[in-house]
Motif scaffolding. Structure first.
Motif, PDB file in Angstrom:
ATOM      1  N   PRO A 286       2.437  -9.330  -0.060  1.00 47.54           N
ATOM      2  CA  PRO A 286       2.016  -8.246   0.709  1.00 47.54           C
ATOM      3  C   PRO A 286       0.403  -7.959   0.496  1.00 47.54           C
ATOM      4  O   PRO A 286       0.038  -8.513  -0.378  1.00 47.54           O
ATOM      5  N   GLY A 287      -0.044  -6.814   1.291  1.00 50.55           N
ATOM      6  CA  GLY A 287      -1.196  -6.509   1.043  1.00 50.55           C
ATOM      7  C   GLY A 287      -2.499  -6.823   2.084  1.00 50.55           C
ATOM      8  O   GLY A 287      -3.243  -6.365   2.139  1.00 50.55           O
TER       9      GLY A 287
ATOM     10  N   SER B 224       6.586  -7.001 -11.086  1.00 53.84           N
ATOM     11  CA  SER B 224       6.310  -5.729 -10.571  1.00 53.84           C
ATOM     12  C   SER B 224       5.637  -4.656 -11.439  1.00 53.84           C
ATOM     13  O   SER B 224       6.183  -4.597 -12.510  1.00 53.84           O
ATOM     14  N   LEU B 225       4.801  -3.996 -11.008  1.00 49.72           N
ATOM     15  CA  LEU B 225       3.771  -3.150 -11.937  1.00 49.72           C
ATOM     16  C   LEU B 225       4.269  -1.507 -11.592  1.00 49.72           C
ATOM     17  O   LEU B 225       3.487  -0.882 -12.436  1.00 49.72           O
ATOM     18  N   GLY B 226       4.680  -1.437 -10.596  1.00 48.72           N
ATOM     19  CA  GLY B 226       4.834  -0.055  -9.890  1.00 48.72           C
ATOM     20  C   GLY B 226       3.830   0.643  -9.109  1.00 48.72           C
ATOM     21  O   GLY B 226       2.822  -0.216  -8.916  1.00 48.72           O
ATOM     22  N   PRO B 227       3.902   1.816  -8.996  1.00 45.84           N
ATOM     23  CA  PRO B 227       2.820   2.341  -7.964  1.00 45.84           C
ATOM     24  C   PRO B 227       1.612   2.588  -8.577  1.00 45.84           C
ATOM     25  O   PRO B 227       1.245   2.416  -9.900  1.00 45.84           O
TER      26      PRO B 227
ATOM     27  N   PRO C 271       0.725  -1.407   0.086  1.00 45.46           N
ATOM     28  CA  PRO C 271       0.079   0.102   0.182  1.00 45.46           C
ATOM     29  C   PRO C 271       0.867   1.191   0.023  1.00 45.46           C
ATOM     30  O   PRO C 271       1.814   1.391   0.475  1.00 45.46           O
ATOM     31  N   ALA C 272       0.186   2.325  -0.605  1.00 45.09           N
ATOM     32  CA  ALA C 272       1.180   3.563  -0.437  1.00 45.09           C
ATOM     33  C   ALA C 272       0.658   4.284   0.720  1.00 45.09           C
ATOM     34  O   ALA C 272      -0.604   4.679   1.079  1.00 45.09           O
ATOM     35  N   ILE C 273       1.634   4.620   1.680  1.00 46.96           N
ATOM     36  CA  ILE C 273       1.556   5.056   2.847  1.00 46.96           C
ATOM     37  C   ILE C 273       2.668   6.151   3.125  1.00 46.96           C
ATOM     38  O   ILE C 273       3.771   5.754   2.965  1.00 46.96           O
ATOM     39  N   GLY C 274       1.917   7.284   3.587  1.00 47.43           N
ATOM     40  CA  GLY C 274       3.203   8.242   3.867  1.00 47.43           C
ATOM     41  C   GLY C 274       3.739   8.601   2.726  1.00 47.43           C
ATOM     42  O   GLY C 274       3.302   9.288   1.437  1.00 47.43           O
TER      43      GLY C 274
ATOM     44  N   ASP D  78       5.006   5.341  -2.199  1.00 53.45           N
ATOM     45  CA  ASP D  78       4.045   5.175  -3.230  1.00 53.45           C
ATOM     46  C   ASP D  78       3.597   3.617  -3.607  1.00 53.45           C
ATOM     47  O   ASP D  78       2.563   3.558  -4.171  1.00 53.45           O
ATOM     48  N   GLY D  79       4.259   2.747  -2.607  1.00 50.54           N
ATOM     49  CA  GLY D  79       3.598   1.508  -2.505  1.00 50.54           C
ATOM     50  C   GLY D  79       3.813   0.850  -4.086  1.00 50.54           C
ATOM     51  O   GLY D  79       4.863   1.133  -4.978  1.00 50.54           O
ATOM     52  N   SER D  80       3.309  -0.336  -4.303  1.00 44.56           N
ATOM     53  CA  SER D  80       3.630  -1.190  -5.557  1.00 44.56           C
ATOM     54  C   SER D  80       2.546  -1.936  -5.774  1.00 44.56           C
ATOM     55  O   SER D  80       2.156  -2.568  -4.865  1.00 44.56           O
ATOM     56  N   GLU D  81       2.372  -2.277  -6.961  1.00 40.12           N
ATOM     57  CA  GLU D  81       1.288  -3.221  -7.376  1.00 40.12           C
ATOM     58  C   GLU D  81       2.152  -4.511  -8.039  1.00 40.12           C
ATOM     59  O   GLU D  81       3.137  -4.173  -8.826  1.00 40.12           O
ATOM     60  N   TYR D  82       1.580  -5.708  -8.098  1.00 38.47           N
ATOM     61  CA  TYR D  82       2.146  -6.824  -8.661  1.00 38.47           C
ATOM     62  C   TYR D  82       1.100  -7.824  -9.092  1.00 38.47           C
ATOM     63  O   TYR D  82      -0.066  -7.681  -8.827  1.00 38.47           O
ATOM     64  N   ILE D  83       1.868  -8.696  -9.969  1.00 41.03           N
ATOM     65  CA  ILE D  83       1.052  -9.795 -10.289  1.00 41.03           C
ATOM     66  C   ILE D  83       1.967 -10.993  -9.708  1.00 41.03           C
ATOM     67  O   ILE D  83       3.398 -11.182 -10.163  1.00 41.03           O
ATOM     68  N   ALA D  84       1.237 -12.007  -9.307  1.00 37.22           N
ATOM     69  CA  ALA D  84       2.063 -13.147  -8.581  1.00 37.22           C
ATOM     70  C   ALA D  84       1.501 -14.676  -9.121  1.00 37.22           C
ATOM     71  O   ALA D  84       0.167 -14.654  -9.056  1.00 37.22           O
ATOM     72  N   LEU D  85       2.101 -15.301  -9.860  1.00 37.65           N
ATOM     73  CA  LEU D  85       1.604 -16.573 -10.260  1.00 37.65           C
ATOM     74  C   LEU D  85       2.587 -17.650  -9.343  1.00 37.65           C
ATOM     75  O   LEU D  85       3.737 -17.807  -9.348  1.00 37.65           O
TER      76      LEU D  85
END
Length: 147
Positions: free
Chosen positions: A131-132, A66-69, A37-40, A43-50
């Protein structure tokens, strides 16, 4: 860890567990979208995980993208990559799975279905996706999860 099962089921559904199942050779899989999560100032980050598991539920492989923020996420590119990962499971059968808790590290971030540390004796055993922490499993370990 006390109270944590060696393996536990995850029930297939139309929400966070919609892309889980088995391959014809008996391996199991779980395709998901973890996130930091983006906190403070982060920027956090988004992912796809298999995640691929052997028939007994032990982690064999983790393919993490890794998909970035989220604020700068190219949603079309992310959707295409997710669909590509799903298509790579050409003989997938969407069904319940039974896996062992696991942890792997990608770019310094812990991923997996990780037993939660208990802070005191009244804290109940749990396994959380990281994470998440968008799926958490508790006794009676029946495949249902909480969000």
């Amino acid at each position: 860890m006390v109270g944590i099962p060696d393996t536990f089921p995850i029930t297939h559904d139309d929400y966070h567990a919609n892309h889980i199942g088995r391959l014809l050779d008996g391996r199991q899989f779980f395709l998901t979208n973890p996130f930091v999560p983006a906190i403070g100032d982060s920027d956090g980050s988004e992912y796809i995980a298999l995640f691929i598991f052997d028939p007994a539920g032990n982690l064999l492989a983790a393919q993490i993208d890794s998909l970035g923020p989220r604020k700068s996420l190219d949603q079309n590119a992310a959707s295409k990559l997710y669909e590509d990962r799903l298509a790579s499971l050409c003989d997938a059968q969407f069904t319940d799975i039974r896996i062992a808790p696991f942890k792997t590290v990608h770019e310094g971030v812990e991923f997996g279905l990780i037993p939660r540390e208990r802070n005191d004796e009244e804290d109940v055993p749990a396994i959380e996706i990281q994470p998440g922490n968008y799926m958490a499993f508790f006794e009676p370990w029946d495949g249902e999860y909480y969000t």
